[in-house]
Design a protein around this motif. Sequence first.
Motif, PDB file in Angstrom:
ATOM      1  N   LYS A 191      72.180   9.721   6.241  1.00 20.87           N
ATOM      2  CA  LYS A 191      70.826  10.269   6.276  1.00 20.87           C
ATOM      3  C   LYS A 191      69.805   9.153   6.029  1.00 20.87           C
ATOM      4  CE  LYS A 191      72.138  14.849   4.479  1.00 20.87           C
ATOM      5  NZ  LYS A 191      71.932  15.842   3.377  1.00 20.87           N
TER       6      LYS A 191
ATOM      7  N   GLU B  32      74.023   2.626   0.988  1.00 17.42           N
ATOM      8  CA  GLU B  32      74.272   3.994   0.509  1.00 17.42           C
ATOM      9  C   GLU B  32      73.885   5.017   1.580  1.00 17.42           C
ATOM     10  OE1 GLU B  32      72.150   4.415  -3.133  1.00 17.42           O
ATOM     11  OE2 GLU B  32      73.441   3.013  -4.250  1.00 17.42           O
ATOM     12  N   ALA B  33      72.782   4.759   2.301  1.00 15.78           N
ATOM     13  CA  ALA B  33      72.361   5.674   3.362  1.00 15.78           C
ATOM     14  C   ALA B  33      73.382   5.716   4.491  1.00 15.78           C
ATOM     15  CB  ALA B  33      70.995   5.238   3.903  1.00 15.78           C
TER      16      ALA B  33
ATOM     17  N   ASP C 169      76.603   5.422   4.142  1.00 10.70           N
ATOM     18  CA  ASP C 169      77.690   6.283   3.676  1.00 10.70           C
ATOM     19  C   ASP C 169      77.287   7.758   3.721  1.00 10.70           C
ATOM     20  OD1 ASP C 169      79.334   4.109   3.179  1.00 10.70           O
ATOM     21  OD2 ASP C 169      78.683   3.895   1.092  1.00 10.70           O
ATOM     22  N   GLU C 170      76.014   8.008   3.441  1.00  9.24           N
ATOM     23  CA  GLU C 170      75.526   9.388   3.413  1.00  9.24           C
ATOM     24  C   GLU C 170      75.186   9.912   4.805  1.00  9.24           C
ATOM     25  OE1 GLU C 170      71.682  10.031   1.522  1.00  9.24           O
ATOM     26  OE2 GLU C 170      72.560  11.674   0.362  1.00  9.24           O
TER      27      GLU C 170
ATOM     28  N   GLU D  39      70.124   0.310  -0.879  1.00  6.72           N
ATOM     29  CA  GLU D  39      69.818   1.669  -0.435  1.00  6.72           C
ATOM     30  C   GLU D  39      70.329   1.903   0.986  1.00  6.72           C
ATOM     31  OE1 GLU D  39      68.289   4.231  -1.906  1.00  6.72           O
ATOM     32  OE2 GLU D  39      67.309   3.418  -3.702  1.00  6.72           O
TER      33      GLU D  39
ATOM     34  N   SER E 237      73.393   8.282  13.216  1.00 12.49           N
ATOM     35  CA  SER E 237      73.253   9.565  12.512  1.00 12.49           C
ATOM     36  C   SER E 237      71.776   9.933  12.449  1.00 12.49           C
ATOM     37  CB  SER E 237      73.886   9.499  11.121  1.00 12.49           C
ATOM     38  OG  SER E 237      73.427   8.367  10.408  1.00 12.49           O
TER      39      SER E 237
ATOM     40  N   ARG F  58      66.301   7.434   4.494  1.00 14.18           N
ATOM     41  CA  ARG F  58      65.711   7.428   3.162  1.00 14.18           C
ATOM     42  C   ARG F  58      64.315   6.809   3.230  1.00 14.18           C
ATOM     43  NH1 ARG F  58      70.234   5.770  -1.420  1.00 14.18           N
ATOM     44  NH2 ARG F  58      71.815   7.308  -0.797  1.00 14.18           N
TER      45      ARG F  58
END
Length: 334
Positions: free
Chosen positions: A86, A80-81, A83-84, A77, A119, A88
């Motif tokens: 944001k 993936e965060a 890359d996004e 996770e 970020s 989680r």
Amino acid sequence: MTDSTTDPKAASIRDFDAIPETALAWHRAGRRAALATVIQTWGSAPRRTGAQLAISGDGEIEGSVSGGCVEGAVITEALEALDEGKSRELEFGVSDDDAFAVGLACGGTIRVLVEPVGSALPEALLAELCEARAARTPVAYLVDLDSQARALAYDGHETAFRMDRSGFAPESRTFVAIHNPPLRLLVVGAVHIAQALLPMARIAGYDPVLIDPRGAFGSEARFPGETILDDWPDEAVTKLGLDTRTALVLLTHDPKLDDPAIEAALRSKVFYIGALGSTRTHAKRVARLSEAGFTEAEIALIHGPIGLDIGASGPAEIAVSILAEMTRVLRKGA
């Protein structure tokens, strides 16, 4: 000076986890980084609320939020965060039958917050947090999970600081992560009680430093592996620094050694001062400090005779009483 480390101040932070510092270093090196923090637990969980895991963009990790499959899922996770860009919120519920496989002692639930550095979690805020930790300044990291607002707080949250307890502020979705410096114990007087107290304190989470200018007392042979300073006590405590996570214990009975260190401590914010001696000895100590200009309220901060009254007999039991009193003051206040 006899010292098990190269720097007496380094001894006070050698057991201090470096998870935020690692995440900041990875981010600044261009590797990207995320911080995962346990924000809530129910039932059984091997890591307490506030435990952290740093994850780099290339999959390197440091720290832990649980273990087993839970940790693997958090890492996935987190990547993936990153890359996004944001944060989680993750929640893992585990039945008793499946608990062992995912790193829980028995059934329970944990919630984990994943924050990409730069970020979701601003680099400047993380840097300030790391600077406070390096300076042994207690600091709370606050994140509102609804608004995503983040800030640092150096006061307020007194109970959370005293109890070393991260968690949600009452009736809110604001998570308060407590970053306290490691506990430290400065012991003046390399006597038999100190031989028992230092290892006990280390087990309880303190980093002990022994201070005694008398070489025959503070020797490596009598205190193998301990950090020993042979400076005069007032010079030593000034060198080490006195703060809200420091306890000072005086065991020499000698005013020439004890009093200057006590005076330095009374001018500081140490959470505990304890001095060995009978009621009569302490009365003489109080008189000397009064003559030196200290107020009744300031002198009352000294625990003397030292330790809880448990009927202690012998150095080891006296050490137990001292450690118990230190714990009571730390967790419940003076």
